[in-house]
Design an enzyme around this catalytic site. Structure first.
Site, PDB file in Angstrom:
ATOM      1  N   LYS A 123       0.839  -1.213   0.000  1.00  0.00           N
ATOM      2  CA  LYS A 123       0.000   0.000   0.000  1.00  0.00           C
ATOM      3  C   LYS A 123       0.871   1.259   0.000  1.00  0.00           C
ATOM      4  O   LYS A 123       0.606   2.197  -0.751  1.00  0.00           O
ATOM      5  CB  LYS A 123      -0.925  -0.052   1.224  1.00  0.00           C
ATOM      6  CG  LYS A 123      -1.914   1.096   1.322  1.00  0.00           C
ATOM      7  CD  LYS A 123      -3.179   0.681   2.074  1.00  0.00           C
ATOM      8  CE  LYS A 123      -2.958   0.557   3.570  1.00  0.00           C
ATOM      9  NZ  LYS A 123      -2.852   1.846   4.260  1.00  0.00           N
TER      10      LYS A 123
ATOM     11  N   GLY B 152      -5.056   7.790   5.150  1.00  0.00           N
ATOM     12  CA  GLY B 152      -4.185   8.757   5.817  1.00  0.00           C
ATOM     13  C   GLY B 152      -2.923   9.004   5.020  1.00  0.00           C
ATOM     14  O   GLY B 152      -2.467  10.142   4.865  1.00  0.00           O
TER      15      GLY B 152
ATOM     16  N   ARG C 233      -8.881  12.108  12.036  1.00  0.00           N
ATOM     17  CA  ARG C 233      -7.432  11.931  12.265  1.00  0.00           C
ATOM     18  C   ARG C 233      -6.688  13.264  12.212  1.00  0.00           C
ATOM     19  O   ARG C 233      -7.057  14.163  11.452  1.00  0.00           O
ATOM     20  CB  ARG C 233      -6.883  10.926  11.236  1.00  0.00           C
ATOM     21  CG  ARG C 233      -7.559   9.575  11.404  1.00  0.00           C
ATOM     22  CD  ARG C 233      -7.075   8.549  10.429  1.00  0.00           C
ATOM     23  NE  ARG C 233      -5.674   8.214  10.617  1.00  0.00           N
ATOM     24  CZ  ARG C 233      -4.997   7.405   9.823  1.00  0.00           C
ATOM     25  NH1 ARG C 233      -5.612   6.853   8.777  1.00  0.00           N
ATOM     26  NH2 ARG C 233      -3.745   7.131  10.058  1.00  0.00           N
TER      27      ARG C 233
ATOM     28  N   GLN D  98       4.856   9.207   7.120  1.00  0.00           N
ATOM     29  CA  GLN D  98       3.908  10.097   6.427  1.00  0.00           C
ATOM     30  C   GLN D  98       4.352  11.551   6.559  1.00  0.00           C
ATOM     31  O   GLN D  98       4.329  12.308   5.588  1.00  0.00           O
ATOM     32  CB  GLN D  98       2.503   9.908   6.987  1.00  0.00           C
ATOM     33  CG  GLN D  98       1.926   8.540   6.672  1.00  0.00           C
ATOM     34  CD  GLN D  98       0.515   8.369   7.201  1.00  0.00           C
ATOM     35  OE1 GLN D  98      -0.027   9.251   7.847  1.00  0.00           O
ATOM     36  NE2 GLN D  98      -0.078   7.217   6.932  1.00  0.00           N
TER      37      GLN D  98
ATOM     38  N   ASP E  71       1.670  -0.907  11.966  1.00  0.00           N
ATOM     39  CA  ASP E  71       0.354  -1.378  11.502  1.00  0.00           C
ATOM     40  C   ASP E  71       0.094  -2.832  11.879  1.00  0.00           C
ATOM     41  O   ASP E  71      -1.005  -3.352  11.646  1.00  0.00           O
ATOM     42  CB  ASP E  71       0.255  -1.235   9.975  1.00  0.00           C
ATOM     43  CG  ASP E  71       0.231   0.224   9.537  1.00  0.00           C
ATOM     44  OD1 ASP E  71      -0.140   1.087  10.351  1.00  0.00           O
ATOM     45  OD2 ASP E  71       0.585   0.496   8.378  1.00  0.00           O
TER      46      ASP E  71
ATOM     47  N   LYS F  42      -4.645   5.928  14.273  1.00  0.00           N
ATOM     48  CA  LYS F  42      -4.697   5.282  12.953  1.00  0.00           C
ATOM     49  C   LYS F  42      -6.155   5.305  12.459  1.00  0.00           C
ATOM     50  O   LYS F  42      -6.934   6.141  12.882  1.00  0.00           O
ATOM     51  CB  LYS F  42      -4.135   3.863  13.056  1.00  0.00           C
ATOM     52  CG  LYS F  42      -2.645   3.830  13.407  1.00  0.00           C
ATOM     53  CD  LYS F  42      -1.802   4.443  12.311  1.00  0.00           C
ATOM     54  CE  LYS F  42      -0.329   4.474  12.677  1.00  0.00           C
ATOM     55  NZ  LYS F  42       0.459   5.214  11.703  1.00  0.00           N
TER      56      LYS F  42
HETATM   57  C1  S3P Z   1       2.688   4.764   6.147  1.00  0.00           C
HETATM   58  C2  S3P Z   1       3.235   5.116   7.334  1.00  0.00           C
HETATM   59  C3  S3P Z   1       2.659   4.733   8.640  1.00  0.00           C
HETATM   60  C4  S3P Z   1       1.638   3.607   8.507  1.00  0.00           C
HETATM   61  C5  S3P Z   1       0.715   3.811   7.346  1.00  0.00           C
HETATM   62  C6  S3P Z   1       1.514   3.900   6.051  1.00  0.00           C
HETATM   63  C7  S3P Z   1       3.331   5.250   4.909  1.00  0.00           C
HETATM   64  O1  S3P Z   1       2.040   5.860   9.208  1.00  0.00           O
HETATM   65  O2  S3P Z   1       0.886   3.482   9.694  1.00  0.00           O
HETATM   66  O3  S3P Z   1      -0.208   2.751   7.245  1.00  0.00           O
HETATM   67  O4  S3P Z   1       3.035   4.715   3.826  1.00  0.00           O
HETATM   68  O5  S3P Z   1       4.150   6.170   4.985  1.00  0.00           O
HETATM   69  P1  S3P Z   1       2.908   6.931  10.043  1.00  0.00           P
HETATM   70  O6  S3P Z   1       4.015   7.326   9.175  1.00  0.00           O
HETATM   71  O7  S3P Z   1       2.026   8.096  10.315  1.00  0.00           O
HETATM   72  O8  S3P Z   1       3.328   6.211  11.281  1.00  0.00           O
END
Ligand code: S3P
Length: 439
Positions: free
Chosen positions: A23, A94, A122, A169, A319, A346
């Site tokens: 993903k 997110g 969120r 993220q 996750d 989350k």
């Molecule tokens: C993700 C980072 C994670 C993860 C999310 C995917 C990403 O979140 O929980 O499902 O693709 O960068 P955070 O970076 O906010 O921890």
């Protein structure tokens, strides 16, 4: 679609399946493809609802997006984002909204981002804060820190950002904005988070620096660089592979193999933890795909024991705590999970929902503000578990139900398609007794 899914105690599971596309990498392939000039051909794209929302978003930003076949997508970028006609709806994602906000902030456009009921709950300031420091303007349409929000981008200056939570993220949003900022943008992380953005930016021709700092690293990139379309092979998602593998570990007599799973060490904390619990987990056929190491991961039914998960492992399995908790319910002794306050923000408050769901299935759980402990043993099941529309809460409880004494039912099963379309059919292919409808 019926409003419930039910999993019941199943005979030994057996078989091989291919992991759905990752993903995180799928979002990034579409977004970078749209920021780039020219053609980006993607293989193995996850066709989950989160990713389809990002595909529609980059199309609204002016890229041409074509589906050439199963998992085969072509993005033709205009070398940047154009002014979209309407609101960008990121659905449940997110990662989608936060990365798109970062990218959009770099262009002279004004755009409103929104999402579903879960995404609207969120926090967004973790990303809009640093982007505002770079010069982007944000106008909250309802409540501060929550979607919907309008972003006016362009004219950014680089910043030096020090992460207070290990979040890929946040890091990625800042780096994507930094591409179009004046100067060198840096993001320092004491605990390294997944590095897919850095790796993929390099594949698109961007120079990204990484310097070690105590325990972590500082990532930097100079503004004004351009992206050139490229080919992206999306590896299998370890976060999705975790569910069939978990089922293999807890259902007596099982042996399950998931093929093509990404083995990036910043994503495999769960596998390390399971091994410490005594899991019979093996990796074969290690190879490279799309700049990442992948392999076929096999899980055999194992006698598990409880462990203390080191808090500094959290970023590499953030996750995966829900599914870890489901397997910990079958282990001897306590599994202690701490330093995971991020789980509360989350797709749902995952600490609260796992504690509630497991408790209703007869498992003893102690909840803390930033962690929880699962006391394993026999699992009664026999509950209807509310998921609050969180795909991983749903799949974790369904896996639990495959080895519990009584059946386990989850609501809002449609949300599973955000990250793992075809989950039910694939699990049934292994012999799992999962059915639509009530207990
Ligand atoms: C993700 C980072 C994670 C993860 C999310 C995917 C990403 O979140 O929980 O499902 O693709 O960068 P955070 O970076 O906010 O921890």
């Amino acid at each position: 679609m019926p409003a419930h899914l039910t999993a019941r105690r199943s005979p030994a599971l057996a078989g091989r399946m291919r992991a759905p596309g990752d993903k995180s990498i799928s979002h990034r392939a579409l977004i970078l493809g749209a920021m780039a000039t020219g053609v980006t051909d993607i293989e193995g794209l996850l066709e989950g609802d989160d990713i389809l929302a990002t595909a529609r978003a980059v199309e609204a930003f002016g890229a041409t997006v074509e589906r050439l076949g199963e998992g085969r997508w072509r993005v033709t970028g205009q070398g940047g984002f154009q002014q979209p006609a309407g609101t960008i709806d990121c659905g449940n994602a997110g990662t989608g909204v936060r990365l798109l906000m970062g990218a959009a902030a770099g262009y002279p456009i004004t755009v409103t981002f929104d999402g579903d009921a879960s995404l609207r709950k969120r926090p967004m300031k973790r990303v809009t804060g640093p982007l505002a420091d770079m010069g982007a303007r944000f106008d909250w349409q309802g409540v501060e820190d929550r979607l919907p929000v309008a972003v006016a981008g362009g004219d950014l200056s680089a910043i030096d950002y020090v992460q207070t939570v290990a979040s890929a993220q946040i890091k990625s949003a800042i780096l994507l904005a930094g591409i179009n900022a004046d100067g060198v943008t840096t993001v320092a992380e004491a605990e390294p988070s997944r590095d897919h953005t850095e790796r993929m930016l390099r594949a698109f021709g961007v120079e990204v620096g990484v310097l070690p700092i105590d325990g972590g690293w500082r990532v930097s990139l100079k503004g004004g660089q351009t992206l050139t379309g490229t080919a992206v092979a999306v590896p299998g998602d370890p976060s999705s592979a975790a569910f069939p593998l978990a089922a293999g570990l807890i259902v007596p007599g099982s042996e399950v193999t998931v093929q093509g799973v990404m083995l990036n060490p910043l994503r495999t904390g769960l596998f390390e933890t399971w091994r410490e619990m005594g899991a019979d987990l093996t990796v074969s056929n290690r190879r490279m795909a799309g700049g990442e190491e992948i392999g076929d991961v096999s899980a055999r039914h194992s006698k598990l024991k409880g462990v203390i998960v080191p808090p500094d492992r959290a970023a590499s399995m953030i996750d995966e705590y829900p599914v870890l908790a489901a397997t910990a319910a079958f282990a001897d002794g306590a599994t202690v999970m701490r330093g995971i306050g991020e789980m509360r923000v989350k797709e749902s408050d995952r600490i609260a929902l796992m504690a509630m769901g497991l408790t209703s299935c007869g498992v003893r759980v102690e909840e803390e503000p930033t962690g929880f402990t699962v006391f394993g043993g026999s699992v009664r099941g026999g509950a209807a578990v509310p998921t609050h529309g969180d795909h991983r809460i749903a799949m974790s409880h369904l896996v639990l139900g495959l080895a519990a004494v009584e059946a386990v039912t989850v609501d809002e099963p449609g949300m599973i398609a955000t990250s793992f379309p075809g989950f039910v059919e694939l699990m049934r292919g292994l012999g799992a007794e999962i059915a639509w409808g009530e207990r």
